[in-house]
Scaffold this active site. Structure first.
Site, mmCIF file in Angstrom:
data_model
loop_
_atom_site.group_PDB
_atom_site.id
_atom_site.type_symbol
_atom_site.label_atom_id
_atom_site.label_comp_id
_atom_site.label_asym_id
_atom_site.label_seq_id
_atom_site.Cartn_x
_atom_site.Cartn_y
_atom_site.Cartn_z
ATOM 1 N N SER A 1 -1.389 -1.939 -13.379
ATOM 2 C CA SER A 1 -2.327 -2.207 -12.288
ATOM 3 C C SER A 1 -3.762 -2.083 -12.784
ATOM 4 O O SER A 1 -4.209 -0.997 -13.183
ATOM 5 C CB SER A 1 -2.100 -1.239 -11.138
ATOM 6 O OG SER A 1 -3.173 -1.373 -10.227
ATOM 7 N N HIS B 1 -0.822 -6.609 -12.671
ATOM 8 C CA HIS B 1 -0.768 -6.291 -11.238
ATOM 9 C C HIS B 1 -2.197 -6.182 -10.699
ATOM 10 O O HIS B 1 -3.012 -5.411 -11.200
ATOM 11 C CB HIS B 1 -0.019 -4.973 -11.025
ATOM 12 C CG HIS B 1 0.226 -4.649 -9.578
ATOM 13 N ND1 HIS B 1 1.260 -5.203 -8.856
ATOM 14 C CD2 HIS B 1 -0.436 -3.841 -8.724
ATOM 15 C CE1 HIS B 1 1.223 -4.738 -7.616
ATOM 16 N NE2 HIS B 1 0.196 -3.908 -7.504
ATOM 17 N N ASP C 1 -4.551 -5.603 -7.297
ATOM 18 C CA ASP C 1 -4.543 -5.030 -5.949
ATOM 19 C C ASP C 1 -5.742 -5.504 -5.145
ATOM 20 O O ASP C 1 -6.879 -5.174 -5.469
ATOM 21 C CB ASP C 1 -4.580 -3.500 -6.059
ATOM 22 C CG ASP C 1 -3.273 -2.940 -6.572
ATOM 23 O OD1 ASP C 1 -2.246 -3.179 -5.935
ATOM 24 O OD2 ASP C 1 -3.289 -2.280 -7.636
ATOM 25 N N MET D 1 -7.631 -5.196 -1.671
ATOM 26 C CA MET D 1 -7.729 -4.321 -0.493
ATOM 27 C C MET D 1 -8.932 -4.732 0.343
ATOM 28 O O MET D 1 -10.016 -4.963 -0.202
ATOM 29 C CB MET D 1 -7.920 -2.879 -0.948
ATOM 30 C CG MET D 1 -6.820 -2.395 -1.866
ATOM 31 S SD MET D 1 -7.170 -0.715 -2.404
ATOM 32 C CE MET D 1 -5.796 -0.438 -3.518
ATOM 33 N N MET E 1 -3.224 -6.393 0.094
ATOM 34 C CA MET E 1 -3.250 -5.360 1.143
ATOM 35 C C MET E 1 -4.345 -5.744 2.117
ATOM 36 O O MET E 1 -5.382 -5.085 2.228
ATOM 37 C CB MET E 1 -3.509 -3.986 0.503
ATOM 38 C CG MET E 1 -2.303 -3.444 -0.235
ATOM 39 S SD MET E 1 -2.739 -2.169 -1.426
ATOM 40 C CE MET E 1 -3.076 -3.197 -2.847
ATOM 41 N N MET F 1 6.525 0.243 -1.722
ATOM 42 C CA MET F 1 5.390 1.151 -1.914
ATOM 43 C C MET F 1 5.924 2.582 -1.971
ATOM 44 O O MET F 1 6.549 3.058 -1.028
ATOM 45 C CB MET F 1 4.388 1.028 -0.759
ATOM 46 C CG MET F 1 3.565 -0.239 -0.762
ATOM 47 S SD MET F 1 2.792 -0.665 -2.343
ATOM 48 C CE MET F 1 1.748 0.762 -2.636
ATOM 49 N N GLY G 1 -3.533 6.701 -8.373
ATOM 50 C CA GLY G 1 -3.492 8.125 -8.710
ATOM 51 C C GLY G 1 -2.885 9.032 -7.661
ATOM 52 O O GLY G 1 -3.110 10.242 -7.689
ATOM 53 N N ASP H 1 5.756 0.484 -6.648
ATOM 54 C CA ASP H 1 4.310 0.613 -6.854
ATOM 55 C C ASP H 1 3.796 1.926 -6.278
ATOM 56 O O ASP H 1 3.888 2.153 -5.065
ATOM 57 C CB ASP H 1 3.638 -0.585 -6.147
ATOM 58 C CG ASP H 1 2.140 -0.661 -6.399
ATOM 59 O OD1 ASP H 1 1.626 0.115 -7.223
ATOM 60 O OD2 ASP H 1 1.499 -1.532 -5.776
ATOM 61 N N GLY H 2 3.243 2.779 -7.148
ATOM 62 C CA GLY H 2 2.594 4.000 -6.706
ATOM 63 C C GLY H 2 3.190 5.252 -7.319
ATOM 64 O O GLY H 2 4.366 5.557 -7.116
ATOM 65 N N GLY H 3 2.379 5.946 -8.108
ATOM 66 C CA GLY H 3 2.817 7.216 -8.688
ATOM 67 C C GLY H 3 3.908 7.089 -9.730
ATOM 68 O O GLY H 3 4.636 8.056 -9.987
ATOM 69 N N GLY I 1 -0.614 2.275 -12.779
ATOM 70 C CA GLY I 1 -2.063 2.156 -12.958
ATOM 71 C C GLY I 1 -2.623 3.340 -13.695
ATOM 72 O O GLY I 1 -2.854 3.292 -14.908
ATOM 73 N N SER I 2 -2.807 4.456 -12.986
ATOM 74 C CA SER I 2 -3.464 5.611 -13.598
ATOM 75 C C SER I 2 -2.664 6.171 -14.778
ATOM 76 O O SER I 2 -3.266 6.653 -15.746
ATOM 77 C CB SER I 2 -3.703 6.702 -12.546
ATOM 78 O OG SER I 2 -2.510 7.006 -11.873
HETATM 79 C C1 DX5 Z 1 -1.994 1.325 -4.418
HETATM 80 C C2 DX5 Z 1 -1.850 0.129 -5.312
HETATM 81 C C3 DX5 Z 1 -1.263 0.395 -6.623
HETATM 82 C C4 DX5 Z 1 -2.060 1.330 -7.507
HETATM 83 C C5 DX5 Z 1 -1.066 2.130 -8.285
HETATM 84 O O1 DX5 Z 1 -2.345 0.915 -3.150
HETATM 85 O O2 DX5 Z 1 -1.038 -0.852 -4.689
HETATM 86 O O3 DX5 Z 1 -0.950 -0.793 -7.340
HETATM 87 O O4 DX5 Z 1 -2.938 0.682 -8.383
HETATM 88 O O5 DX5 Z 1 -1.729 3.139 -8.934
HETATM 89 P P1 DX5 Z 1 -0.981 4.379 -9.584
HETATM 90 O O6 DX5 Z 1 0.001 3.846 -10.584
HETATM 91 O O7 DX5 Z 1 -2.096 5.153 -10.203
HETATM 92 O O8 DX5 Z 1 -0.294 5.114 -8.454
HETATM 93 ZN ZN ZN Z 2 -0.302 -2.570 -5.922
#
Ligand code: DX5
Ligand code: ZN
Length: 216
Positions: free
Chosen positions: A8, A33, A35, A37, A68, A137, A145, A175-177, A197-198
């Site tokens: 991401s 990926h 995102d 928003m 999103m 999600m 993060g 996706d996420g964590g 991502g992080s």
């Molecule tokens: C959150 C995003 C993710 C985000 C994931 O709303 O959809 O794609 O970048 O980030 P990490 O991997 O750090 O949770």
């Molecule tokens: Zn995402």
């Protein structure tokens, strides 16, 4: 099929975006990926079409775009023109999901549908065979993060079962964590693609981190 990795860019260094794009090009990652928003559907604003176009110019791998935003139908053509290969909308933002999926596919893109942590898998029962990808999600969307929500693993198993039972040809992405403590469990539960991502961009050696996620 071995699982796919979709880093991401939300956690990339936007001052060195081209460098980070090249890093992904040169890594074992499969997709980018992205995102999007809007500050309405989620309590954060990320980046928009000009950034997608810039990534497309340099990326040597497909763009996995995660919308999103409210009213995603309004922007399907714009994201197609910007270079999206996979376009994922949120179930929670679509009153006429079947129509939205058809519009995405009519442009030649793969159609994805994302479920928030509170939305059950059963919502997709009557539409699963139309969907190319379901994005589960595993945090509340809006920020990188955040901490992984463990119930996501049960949802992935349930979705895998639904796909098997119906004979649908749908990929599961999470996706996420996502990090090295849960990646293997997620793939074993039935995930085809991991977003991170992080965990990738916050590591000392992102190329090696991607490789480790790829070879669990
Ligand atoms: C959150 C995003 C993710 C985000 C994931 O709303 O959809 O794609 O970048 O980030 P990490 O991997 O750090 O949770
Ligand atoms: Zn995402």
């Amino acid at each position: 099929m071995t699982h796919l990795i979709s880093p991401s860019l939300l956690s990339a260094d936007f001052g060195n975006l081209q460098r980070d794009i090249e890093m992904i090009n040169n890594s074992k990652a499969d997709w980018f990926h992205l995102d999007i928003m809007d500050g309405v559907f989620v309590p954060n604003i990320s980046y928009g079409l000009p950034v997608i176009k810039t990534v497309k110019k340099h990326a040597k791998k497909p763009l996995d775009v995660h919308l999103m935003i409210v009213n995603p139908d309004k922007y399907i053509d714009e994201f197609y023109k910007a270079g999206a290969d996979i376009l994922t909308v949120h179930y929670e933002t679509c009153n006429h999901l079947h129509r939205t999926i058809q519009s995405i596919k009519a442009k030649g893109m793969k159609a994805g549908v994302s479920l928030n942590p509170h939305s059950p898998i059963s919502l997709l029962k009557d539409i699963i065979h139309e969907i190319d990808l379901v994005l589960i999600m595993s945090v509340n969307p809006g920020f990188g993060g955040q901490k992984f929500i463990p119930n996501s693993i049960n949802k992935i198993k349930e979705l895998r079962q639904l796909i098997t039972e119906t004979g649908a040809n749908t990929l599961i992405e999470v996706d996420g964590g996502v990090d090295n403590t849960n990646a293997k469990t997620l793939v074993e539960a039935g995930c085809n693609a991991l977003v991170a991502g992080s965990f990738i961009f916050g590591s000392k050696n992102p190329i090696a981190t991607i490789e480790n996620l790829k070879h669990l």
